[in-house]
Write a protein that holds these residues in place. Structure first.
Motif, short mmCIF file in Angstrom:
data_model
loop_
_atom_site.label_atom_id
_atom_site.label_comp_id
_atom_site.label_asym_id
_atom_site.label_seq_id
_atom_site.Cartn_x
_atom_site.Cartn_y
_atom_site.Cartn_z
N ASN A 1 5.93 9.45 5.09
CA ASN A 1 5.23 10.00 6.56
C ASN A 1 4.63 8.86 7.16
OD1 ASN A 1 5.05 12.50 7.91
ND2 ASN A 1 2.79 11.74 7.91
N ARG A 2 4.40 7.67 6.86
CA ARG A 2 3.62 6.63 7.36
C ARG A 2 4.21 6.19 8.61
NH1 ARG A 2 2.66 4.24 1.86
NH2 ARG A 2 0.54 4.61 1.55
N VAL A 3 5.63 6.27 8.85
CA VAL A 3 6.22 5.84 10.34
C VAL A 3 5.97 6.96 11.17
CG1 VAL A 3 8.12 4.58 8.91
CG2 VAL A 3 8.54 6.92 9.53
N PHE A 4 5.46 8.02 10.79
CA PHE A 4 5.24 9.32 11.75
C PHE A 4 3.71 9.45 12.15
CE2 PHE A 4 9.06 10.90 9.49
CZ PHE A 4 9.93 10.70 10.55
N GLY A 5 2.67 8.31 11.44
CA GLY A 5 1.61 8.86 11.67
C GLY A 5 0.60 9.07 10.64
N ARG A 6 -0.24 9.96 11.02
CA ARG A 6 -1.24 10.57 9.98
C ARG A 6 -0.44 11.50 9.11
NH1 ARG A 6 -6.82 11.17 12.29
NH2 ARG A 6 -7.22 11.16 10.18
N GLN B 1 -3.83 8.12 -0.95
CA GLN B 1 -4.33 9.39 -1.65
C GLN B 1 -3.99 10.74 -1.19
OE1 GLN B 1 -8.27 8.01 -0.54
NE2 GLN B 1 -8.73 10.21 -0.30
N PHE B 2 -3.37 10.78 0.32
CA PHE B 2 -2.80 11.76 0.89
C PHE B 2 -1.47 12.05 0.96
CE2 PHE B 2 -7.11 11.00 3.07
CZ PHE B 2 -7.60 11.66 2.37
N LEU B 3 -0.54 11.02 0.26
CA LEU B 3 0.76 11.02 0.34
C LEU B 3 1.31 11.06 -1.08
CD1 LEU B 3 1.13 8.45 3.14
CD2 LEU B 3 1.26 10.70 3.51
N LEU B 4 2.47 11.99 -1.27
CA LEU B 4 2.93 12.06 -2.61
C LEU B 4 4.08 10.93 -2.71
CD1 LEU B 4 3.92 15.89 -2.57
CD2 LEU B 4 2.66 14.97 -4.04
N LYS B 5 4.28 10.53 -3.85
CA LYS B 5 5.31 9.36 -4.22
C LYS B 5 6.55 10.20 -4.32
CE LYS B 5 2.00 6.46 -6.67
NZ LYS B 5 1.21 6.36 -5.40
N LYS B 6 7.65 9.20 -4.24
CA LYS B 6 8.93 9.89 -4.41
C LYS B 6 9.02 10.70 -5.93
CE LYS B 6 13.87 9.02 -3.74
NZ LYS B 6 14.14 10.45 -3.57
N ASP B 7 9.65 11.94 -5.57
CA ASP B 7 9.97 12.73 -6.97
C ASP B 7 8.41 13.08 -7.70
OD1 ASP B 7 12.48 12.87 -6.45
OD2 ASP B 7 12.75 11.02 -7.58
N ASN C 1 8.33 15.60 13.81
CA ASN C 1 8.88 14.70 12.52
C ASN C 1 7.90 14.68 11.78
OD1 ASN C 1 11.28 14.34 14.11
ND2 ASN C 1 10.53 12.45 15.19
N ARG C 2 8.27 14.73 10.60
CA ARG C 2 7.33 14.63 9.15
C ARG C 2 8.17 14.14 8.04
NH1 ARG C 2 8.68 19.47 10.60
NH2 ARG C 2 8.49 21.20 9.08
#
Length: 173
Positions: A123-128, A133-139, A162-163
């Motif tokens: 999601n970093r490419v789309f902004g916030r 700490q707020f983003l899940l890793k792959k799988d 987009n997200r």
């Protein structure tokens, strides 16, 4: 206010006669209100008392069905309370606090459902949000529920807006 599409698609798994569902970090409550319209007993939990009061005054939610909770506090008081609940299900949208996963899993009765959707690292490419700490890793979400029956899983890009998200619907064994 529109509820999440994932909830519209899988909310039928939650039944009025099976007990309470927790809308964790409910925000304005649109997802829990959707379930309430289906006759389901919903417990709305959020850190913002103002939001919960608005649900009571504007949306006819009973005061006893709101819980002003800080699941991230150092005292862990609310996380420990969560751990002791016996719910038919929990719904979580756009919220991630990794230390809470064990309590979430403990709070659901056998045969109960978790419907969870939040952002991934992509999601970093789309902004916030963009902090780790707020983003899940792959799988990561799928791995957290590996001992549950996974009824639906998606990880990837959604549009309008987009997200990058991960979604899971799973049933406790």
């Amino acid at each position: 206010m529109l509820s999440a599409q994932l909830l519209q698609d899988y909310g039928h798994l939650l039944k009025p006669e099976h007990g309470q569902v927790l809308d964790l970090a409910c925000g304005k409550g649109q997802n829990g209100l959707y379930l309430k319209e289906q006759g389901i007993d919903v417990l709305f939990a959020d850190i913002k008392q103002q939001v919960l009061e608005s649900l009571v005054t504007d949306d006819n939610v009973l005061q006893q069905n709101t819980w002003c909770a800080d699941f991230e506090s150092d005292s862990q008081t609310d996380a420990l309370k969560l751990n002791k609940l016996q719910l038919q299900g929990i719904i979580v949208f756009r919220y991630l606090h990794r230390p809470l996963f064990n309590a979430l899993q403990q709070a659901v009765q056998p045969g109960g459902i978790i419907i969870y959707e939040t952002f991934t690292e992509a999601n970093r490419v789309f902004g916030r949000p963009h902090r780790e700490q707020f983003l899940l890793k792959k799988d990561e979400l799928k791995t957290l529920f590996k001992d549950w029956d996974i009824l639906f899983y998606f990880e990837g890009i959604k549009h309008n807006p987009n997200r990058a998200i991960a979604q899971i619907v799973c049933k406790k064994r």
